[in-house]
Design a protein around this motif. Structure first.
Motif, short mmCIF file in Angstrom:
data_model
loop_
_atom_site.label_atom_id
_atom_site.label_comp_id
_atom_site.label_asym_id
_atom_site.label_seq_id
_atom_site.Cartn_x
_atom_site.Cartn_y
_atom_site.Cartn_z
N TYR A 43 0.81 -1.22 0.00
CA TYR A 43 0.00 0.00 0.00
C TYR A 43 0.84 1.27 0.00
O TYR A 43 0.29 2.37 -0.08
N THR A 44 2.16 1.12 0.03
CA THR A 44 3.02 2.30 0.14
C THR A 44 2.77 3.30 -0.98
O THR A 44 2.68 4.51 -0.74
N GLY A 45 2.64 2.81 -2.20
CA GLY A 45 2.44 3.70 -3.34
C GLY A 45 1.09 4.39 -3.36
O GLY A 45 0.91 5.36 -4.11
N LEU A 46 0.16 3.90 -2.54
CA LEU A 46 -1.18 4.51 -2.51
C LEU A 46 -1.28 5.62 -1.48
O LEU A 46 -2.25 6.39 -1.50
N LEU A 47 -0.29 5.73 -0.60
CA LEU A 47 -0.40 6.69 0.51
C LEU A 47 -0.46 8.13 0.02
O LEU A 47 -1.20 8.95 0.59
N ALA A 48 0.29 8.46 -1.00
CA ALA A 48 0.32 9.84 -1.49
C ALA A 48 -1.03 10.27 -2.04
O ALA A 48 -1.30 11.48 -2.14
N GLY A 49 -1.86 9.31 -2.41
CA GLY A 49 -3.17 9.64 -2.96
C GLY A 49 -4.27 9.79 -1.92
O GLY A 49 -5.42 10.05 -2.27
N ILE A 50 -3.94 9.63 -0.64
CA ILE A 50 -4.94 9.80 0.42
C ILE A 50 -5.17 11.29 0.62
O ILE A 50 -4.25 12.04 0.95
N GLU A 51 -6.40 11.73 0.44
CA GLU A 51 -6.71 13.16 0.47
C GLU A 51 -7.51 13.58 1.70
O GLU A 51 -7.83 14.76 1.85
N VAL A 52 -7.84 12.62 2.57
CA VAL A 52 -8.61 12.97 3.76
C VAL A 52 -7.66 13.15 4.95
O VAL A 52 -6.55 12.61 4.96
N PRO A 53 -8.07 13.89 5.98
CA PRO A 53 -7.23 14.03 7.17
C PRO A 53 -6.89 12.67 7.75
O PRO A 53 -7.74 11.78 7.82
N THR A 54 -5.64 12.52 8.18
CA THR A 54 -5.17 11.22 8.67
C THR A 54 -4.34 11.41 9.93
O THR A 54 -3.44 12.26 9.98
N LEU A 55 -4.64 10.59 10.94
CA LEU A 55 -3.86 10.54 12.17
C LEU A 55 -3.13 9.20 12.20
O LEU A 55 -3.75 8.14 12.08
N VAL A 56 -1.82 9.27 12.38
CA VAL A 56 -0.98 8.07 12.50
C VAL A 56 -0.50 8.01 13.95
O VAL A 56 0.10 8.96 14.44
N VAL A 57 -0.78 6.90 14.62
CA VAL A 57 -0.40 6.74 16.02
C VAL A 57 0.46 5.48 16.15
O VAL A 57 0.20 4.47 15.49
#
Length: 273
Positions: free
Chosen positions: A197-211
């Motif tokens: 899924y690494t290549g798909l991360l740049a296309g995420i356009e919604v707010p994201t919290l990484v914990v």
């Protein structure tokens, strides 16, 4: 036919004010108890399903016997939300649950308002990692969950917290011991074949919290940092004195980060839902 067990609590102030939480392996939805209580009190509707083959969910007719792919878990989740009439939601997951969240975003990004990715990683398994998952699956079918659960407990939560937080350690151990060996093995086999899924991360356009727990032995801070750096505008929160389950080891800190994130989201109207 799959029967899904799930928790559905709170009403929320808007139909889009729904938080969906996906558990990891080899747990069940009770791992989210502190977050369900917190978000409900904050005015959110919270839905936490048991994944296929875990907890109260069944898998009477799996698409591929002995293997449950992340795509199948994602389809189960959207089917449940469709049944409940939920069109837009915030989606969160921990560990395997976080990878399922990434698969959900791949399949139906237009329905997601925000993402919580906790103690997870985006890359596909290495050859060694795939072999280990398959070997572990065979072990669980052969031996059951008890020995495996005891062995990995000090990695699921820090060794310090195993002793300092006996109630948390007991809860984690009980979830692992109570998991179906067949369900856990099927998930391990399917997870071994997941996409990168690494290549798909740049296309995420919604707010994201990484914990991530500062002492996570399975998905270290470096894995979380990769995700946070590749998702535009993502926020990274490192929870001190916590391992792979910071939501249980340090619930106050985890909930504070979650609460700040939920409060920061655009309203459903602003987001166009």
């Amino acid at each position: 036919m799959t029967t899904t067990g799930y928790t559905d609590e709170g009403t929320g102030t808007d139909t889009a004010n729904t938080l969906v939480l996906i558990h990891g392996h080899p747990f069940d939805r009770t791992m989210w108890h502190p977050q369900i209580a917190y978000a409900r009190q904050a005015g959110w509707r919270v839905i936490a399903p048991d994944l296929r083959g875990y907890g109260e969910s069944t898998d009477a007719a799996p698409p591929a016997p002995g293997k449950t792919r992340l795509e199948t878990f994602a389809e189960d989740i959207i089917d449940l939300l469709d049944t409940l009439g939920i069109e837009r939601f915030v989606l969160g997951g921990l560990s395997m649950g976080g990878q399922i969240v990434m698969e959900c975003h791949r399949q139906f990004a237009h329905r997601i308002r925000g993402l919580l990715l906790a103690d997870t990683f985006a890359a596909a398994d290495t050859d060694e990692g795939r072999a280990l998952r398959r070997t572990t699956a065979e072990r669980l079918l052969r031996e059951g969950m008890a020995g495996y659960a005891q062995e990995v407990l000090p990695k699921m939560i820090t060794p310090r917290n195993v002793h300092a937080q006996p109630a948390v350690a007991r809860h984690v151990l009980d979830m692992m011991r109570g998991a179906s060996p067949e369900g856990a093995a099927a998930a391990l086999r399917g997870r071994a074949e997941r996409r990168d899924y690494t290549g798909l991360l740049a296309g995420i356009e919604v707010p994201t919290l990484v914990v991530v727990g500062e002492e996570d032995a399975f998905t270290p801070v470096s894995d979380a940092r990769i995700i946070a750096e590749r998702i535009p505008g993502a926020t990274l929160k490192v929870i001190a004195q916590a391992g792979h389950l910071p939501n249980l080891e340090r619930p106050a800190e985890f909930n504070a980060a979650l609460g700040d994130f939920l409060d920061s989201l655009p309203s459903p109207a602003e987001a166009g839902s």
